[in-house]
Design an enzyme around this catalytic site. Structure first.
Site, PDB file in Angstrom:
ATOM      1  N   TYR A  94      81.062  30.503  35.932  1.00 50.05           N
ATOM      2  CA  TYR A  94      81.707  29.764  36.515  1.00 50.05           C
ATOM      3  C   TYR A  94      82.708  30.573  37.679  1.00 50.05           C
ATOM      4  O   TYR A  94      84.280  29.940  37.799  1.00 50.05           O
ATOM      5  CB  TYR A  94      83.147  29.222  34.915  1.00 50.05           C
ATOM      6  CG  TYR A  94      82.021  27.278  34.068  1.00 50.05           C
ATOM      7  CD1 TYR A  94      80.882  27.815  34.903  1.00 50.05           C
ATOM      8  CD2 TYR A  94      82.082  27.404  33.748  1.00 50.05           C
ATOM      9  CE1 TYR A  94      80.260  26.001  34.362  1.00 50.05           C
ATOM     10  CE2 TYR A  94      81.869  26.137  32.596  1.00 50.05           C
ATOM     11  CZ  TYR A  94      80.497  25.614  32.990  1.00 50.05           C
ATOM     12  OH  TYR A  94      80.090  24.975  32.870  1.00 50.05           O
ATOM     13  N   LYS A 141      68.991  32.756  28.130  1.00 48.62           N
ATOM     14  CA  LYS A 141      67.719  32.409  28.898  1.00 48.62           C
ATOM     15  C   LYS A 141      67.307  33.832  28.810  1.00 48.62           C
ATOM     16  O   LYS A 141      66.966  33.882  30.357  1.00 48.62           O
ATOM     17  CB  LYS A 141      67.787  31.521  30.149  1.00 48.62           C
ATOM     18  CG  LYS A 141      67.870  29.853  29.593  1.00 48.62           C
ATOM     19  CD  LYS A 141      67.503  29.407  28.834  1.00 48.62           C
ATOM     20  CE  LYS A 141      66.022  28.641  30.117  1.00 48.62           C
ATOM     21  NZ  LYS A 141      65.120  27.972  29.933  1.00 48.62           N
ATOM     22  N   ASP A 146      67.804  26.305  25.469  1.00 50.16           N
ATOM     23  CA  ASP A 146      67.177  25.163  26.036  1.00 50.16           C
ATOM     24  C   ASP A 146      66.707  24.229  24.858  1.00 50.16           C
ATOM     25  O   ASP A 146      66.602  23.592  24.350  1.00 50.16           O
ATOM     26  CB  ASP A 146      66.029  24.811  26.685  1.00 50.16           C
ATOM     27  CG  ASP A 146      65.023  25.950  26.418  1.00 50.16           C
ATOM     28  OD1 ASP A 146      65.308  27.169  26.531  1.00 50.16           O
ATOM     29  OD2 ASP A 146      64.321  25.825  27.490  1.00 50.16           O
ATOM     30  N   ASP A 159      79.237  25.582  26.932  1.00 49.98           N
ATOM     31  CA  ASP A 159      80.034  24.429  27.479  1.00 49.98           C
ATOM     32  C   ASP A 159      78.782  23.519  26.718  1.00 49.98           C
ATOM     33  O   ASP A 159      79.746  22.040  25.870  1.00 49.98           O
ATOM     34  CB  ASP A 159      80.014  24.848  28.674  1.00 49.98           C
ATOM     35  CG  ASP A 159      80.851  23.052  29.489  1.00 49.98           C
ATOM     36  OD1 ASP A 159      81.590  22.628  29.314  1.00 49.98           O
ATOM     37  OD2 ASP A 159      81.141  23.500  31.108  1.00 49.98           O
ATOM     38  N   ASP A 188      79.206  20.931  23.594  1.00 42.03           N
ATOM     39  CA  ASP A 188      80.195  19.421  23.257  1.00 42.03           C
ATOM     40  C   ASP A 188      79.261  18.776  21.936  1.00 42.03           C
ATOM     41  O   ASP A 188      79.102  17.501  22.111  1.00 42.03           O
ATOM     42  CB  ASP A 188      80.192  18.755  25.061  1.00 42.03           C
ATOM     43  CG  ASP A 188      81.164  18.959  25.226  1.00 42.03           C
ATOM     44  OD1 ASP A 188      82.409  19.554  24.620  1.00 42.03           O
ATOM     45  OD2 ASP A 188      80.884  18.107  26.646  1.00 42.03           O
TER      46      ASP A 188
END
Ligand code: NAD
Length: 362
Positions: free
Chosen positions: A143, A194, A227, A251, A255
């Site tokens: 970001y 990852k 994942d 992020d 959530d």
């Protein structure tokens, strides 16, 4: 002996002032009954600050926040400021305070209260008793990484690009927070990246492992691809204690984890920086659709204050008292409209605060 804490309260917009008023009741009760003392500075942020000062976060407010023991924030935003310039919008005030205070560690617990187990979309046996903590890196990664942009290619196509970047010190400081949190909980950290396809993930895994070896070998550490973590959170979330991950994966995973609990009005959060800088706020926004009606659920904001007591003010007993009392009033069927269930008693925002105080006094 009485402890005195410097607290900055920024109620903000919409339901912010309504839910924060209930936190003030709890603070007053702790002063009257537990010997704590709060030196409170209250000011505007977001749209309310724009209306008063012409900016969504005034310099003098920021300075007070920087020098406090903890900042308690309600929420910002609303349609009244839709036409204000982007850099003066309510949300810009929130981004500025997080950035200026360098709050790099975002803590999002996902706790399922027994009485609200039906609110989750997952089966009861999967989420009953769930208590996990996501530690998300908040000021680095893709970001913020450079270069970034959208460019025209010679063939007339457009290309959008961002850069995922982490330094070893950025990884160390967030992993340290996760290990320290785990020590206060169940001694287990799962680090997610990852590493199979990203160099930044490979570095993340190596640096977390190095830090673990050098000072936290008492903590059980495992690594998981992000994942897979997303899948495991739905399949068997109770396998986790503390999850630490980067800004982007955090992020999404935070959530996902918070929604295992099913109720936005119950979700607290903390954002921590160095030298004791800390800001506590509910996960929900300013809920303009219900603002001013005295029906908002104040528990997410009160639970955020409980996190402040535990992580910034070293008052774990009082934090536990608040959390247990909330558990009890929910078990007794006291509910605001957003968590209302069959056979329960619906109460207003202020009645929920009063019910909590009564329970704490028992
Ligand atoms: P929201 O979280 O404000 O509301 C989403 C839905 O949940 C609404 O129906 C609302 O009534 C309900 N809700 C939220 N909190 C509740 C509570 N405590 N009790 C009962 N019901 C509750 O999200 P939104 O509608 O997408 O955004 C509204 C405004 O809030 C926007 O201006 C947005 O930018 C802002 N926002 C601010 C923050 C923040 O301050 N951290 C976070 C998210 C959104």
């Amino acid at each position: 002996m009485s402890k005195a804490f410097n607290i900055v309260i920024l109620p903000g917009d919409g339901i912010g002032p309504e839910v924060m008023a209930e936190v003030r009741k709890v603070m007053k009760w702790l002063e009257d009954n537990r010997g704590l003392s709060f030196d409170i500075y209250e000011d505007n942020i977001g749209g309310a600050a724009y209306d008063q000062y012409g900016v969504p976060l005034a310099d003098h407010t920021l300075e007070k926040a920087m020098n406090s023991d903890a900042v308690l924030l309600g929420a910002v935003g609303g349609t009244a400021w839709d036409n204000v310039d982007y850099d003066k919008r309510p949300e810009a005030g929130l981004l500025k305070i997080r950035k200026k205070m360098d709050l790099y560690a975002n803590l999002r617990p996902a706790i399922v209260f027994d009485a609200l187990v039906d609110a989750s979309t997952l089966k009861e046996d999967i989420v009953k008793g769930l208590d996990i903590l996501i530690v998300r890196e908040l000021t680095g990664g893709v970001y913020f990484g450079e270069p970034r942009g959208i460019e025209e290619l010679p063939n007339g196509e457009r290309r959008g690009f961002n850069t995922q970047t982490y330094t070893s010190s950025e990884i160390h400081r967030i992993a340290k927070v996760a290990f320290e949190m785990a020590r206060k909980r169940n001694n287990k950290v799962t680090s997610c990246e990852k590493a199979n396809v990203m160099e930044s993930g490979k570095l993340w895994r190596e640096e977390v492992t190095n830090l673990h070896k050098s000072g936290y070998s008492d903590i059980e550490l495992s690594h998981m691809y992000a994942d897979n973590c997303a899948m495991q959170l739905c399949r068997n979330p109770k396998q986790f204690d503390v999850i630490v991950t980067d800004n982007l994966f955090g992020d999404i995973l935070s959530d996902e984890a918070s929604m295992l609990t099913g109720s936005l009005g119950m979700l607290p959060s903390a954002s921590l920086g160095d030298d004791g800088r800390a800001l506590y706020e509910p996960v929900h926004g300013s809920a303009p659709d219900i603002a001013g009606k005295n029906i908002a659920n104040p528990l997410a904001t009160i639970l955020s204050f409980a996190m402040a007591l535990r992580y910034s003010l070293d008052c774990s007993e009082e934090a536990e008292l608040i959390e247990k009392s909330i558990q009890n009033i929910l078990n007794n069927g006291i509910r605001t409209i957003d968590i209302m269930g069959e056979g329960c008693k619906q109460v207003s925002t202020s009645q929920m605060g009063d019910a909590l105080i009564k329970e704490m006094a028992k």
